[in-house]
Design an enzyme around this catalytic site. Structure first.
Site, mmCIF file in Angstrom:
data_model
loop_
_atom_site.group_PDB
_atom_site.id
_atom_site.type_symbol
_atom_site.label_atom_id
_atom_site.label_comp_id
_atom_site.label_asym_id
_atom_site.label_seq_id
_atom_site.Cartn_x
_atom_site.Cartn_y
_atom_site.Cartn_z
ATOM 1 N N GLU A 98 34.112 49.701 33.913
ATOM 2 C CA GLU A 98 33.911 48.131 33.929
ATOM 3 C C GLU A 98 33.312 47.838 35.358
ATOM 4 O O GLU A 98 32.316 46.777 35.298
ATOM 5 C CB GLU A 98 35.423 47.452 34.266
ATOM 6 C CG GLU A 98 36.008 47.523 33.002
ATOM 7 C CD GLU A 98 37.426 46.529 32.786
ATOM 8 O OE1 GLU A 98 37.871 46.048 31.992
ATOM 9 O OE2 GLU A 98 38.130 46.772 33.932
ATOM 10 N N ASN A 100 38.458 51.721 34.717
ATOM 11 C CA ASN A 100 38.107 50.816 35.472
ATOM 12 C C ASN A 100 37.165 51.021 36.199
ATOM 13 O O ASN A 100 36.513 50.109 36.695
ATOM 14 C CB ASN A 100 39.270 50.746 36.594
ATOM 15 C CG ASN A 100 40.730 50.540 36.040
ATOM 16 O OD1 ASN A 100 40.640 49.878 35.080
ATOM 17 N ND2 ASN A 100 41.577 50.799 36.723
ATOM 18 N N GLU A 154 34.600 45.582 39.240
ATOM 19 C CA GLU A 154 35.402 45.713 38.077
ATOM 20 C C GLU A 154 35.949 44.314 37.452
ATOM 21 O O GLU A 154 35.786 44.047 36.369
ATOM 22 C CB GLU A 154 36.619 46.379 38.530
ATOM 23 C CG GLU A 154 37.642 46.803 37.401
ATOM 24 C CD GLU A 154 39.041 47.310 37.964
ATOM 25 O OE1 GLU A 154 40.058 47.355 37.347
ATOM 26 O OE2 GLU A 154 39.232 47.892 38.965
ATOM 27 N N ASP A 192 34.675 43.343 33.743
ATOM 28 C CA ASP A 192 35.563 42.879 32.765
ATOM 29 C C ASP A 192 35.313 41.770 31.947
ATOM 30 O O ASP A 192 35.351 41.752 30.631
ATOM 31 C CB ASP A 192 36.843 42.766 33.369
ATOM 32 C CG ASP A 192 37.912 42.584 32.656
ATOM 33 O OD1 ASP A 192 38.213 43.126 31.641
ATOM 34 O OD2 ASP A 192 38.862 41.229 32.609
#
Length: 226
Positions: free
Chosen positions: A121, A118, A51, A55
């Site tokens: 990502e 989340n 994650e 990101d």
């Protein structure tokens, strides 16, 4: 829920449009921290590291996309636009459209609106590790954002600066006028809109259409007035 390798491969081929090389990456991307397991090497297995990586990769992809899509916009506009496209609400919406929430592995039913975004990502992080950056850009843009998200609609929210300026002028009894001219560049013509309030020059905007140039001039004027 335990997914087989075949189920994971089939999902990503059908929904994201590519063939997985390393299925374990994507299995990890789908493990919420509540279902964390410890490997034989003592490593905690959940999607938090992917994650974090996804990101950063997503920020880069969207930043580059916006720079090409809006060559005359300011750094402030681009930053705000990127924030709108990669915030938890947008990513959560994408995850739901992709059916990603049905694949997330959790130890119990956690009611959190942030988990799908989340996980998305984390999936981007897994795609990057599995396919490399260039292929990830194509997958994320061509198979996800440009298909499942109305980018123009998202960015148009609260962006009608001209209407906001005219409302301000009406309430404060001011007169707003625009002058226009065409600027000739080597490859194309662009437009300059010069904005006056009560015959005093306040700002000017340059863009690829008269409407967009007026919006840019209005945005700068509002920033100055506020």
């Amino acid at each position: 829920m335990t997914l087989t390798d075949k189920q994971i491969r089939t999902y990503f081929k059908n929904v994201f449009g590519f063939r997985i090389r390393h299925v374990d990456l994507f299995r990890t991307a789908l493990i919420h921290r509540s279902a964390t397991a410890v490997s034989s090497f003592g490593m905690r297995e959940n999607n938090e590291r992917l994650e974090y990586l996804g990101d950063a990769v997503l920020d880069m992809i969207i930043a580059d996309f916006l720079c090409h899509k809006y060559p005359f916009e300011s750094e402030g506009f681009l930053t705000q636009a990127r924030s709108k496209l990669v915030n938890r609400q947008s990513l959560g919406s994408l995850a739901l459209k992709l059916g990603l929430q049905d694949l997330i592995m959790m130890s119990h039913n956690i009611n959190s609106k942030y988990i799908p975004g989340n996980t998305f990502e984390a999936v981007v992080g897994a795609i990057y590790r599995d396919q490399g950056y260039k292929k990830t850009v194509k997958i994320v843009l061509d198979n996800v954002f440009l298909v499942h998200l109305d980018i123009d609609a998202v960015l148009e929210e609260d962006k009608d600066y001209k209407s906001r300026l005219l409302i301000w002028a009406q309430h404060n009894k001011h007169k707003v006028t625009f002058n226009h001219e065409t600027i000739h560049e080597k490859e194309r013509d662009v437009f300059r809109a010069t904005l006056f309030i009560d015959e005093q020059l306040v700002s000017e905007g340059i863009n690829t259409s008269v409407k967009a140039a007026e919006q840019r001039a209005s945005e700068l004027a509002l920033a100055e007035l506020e």
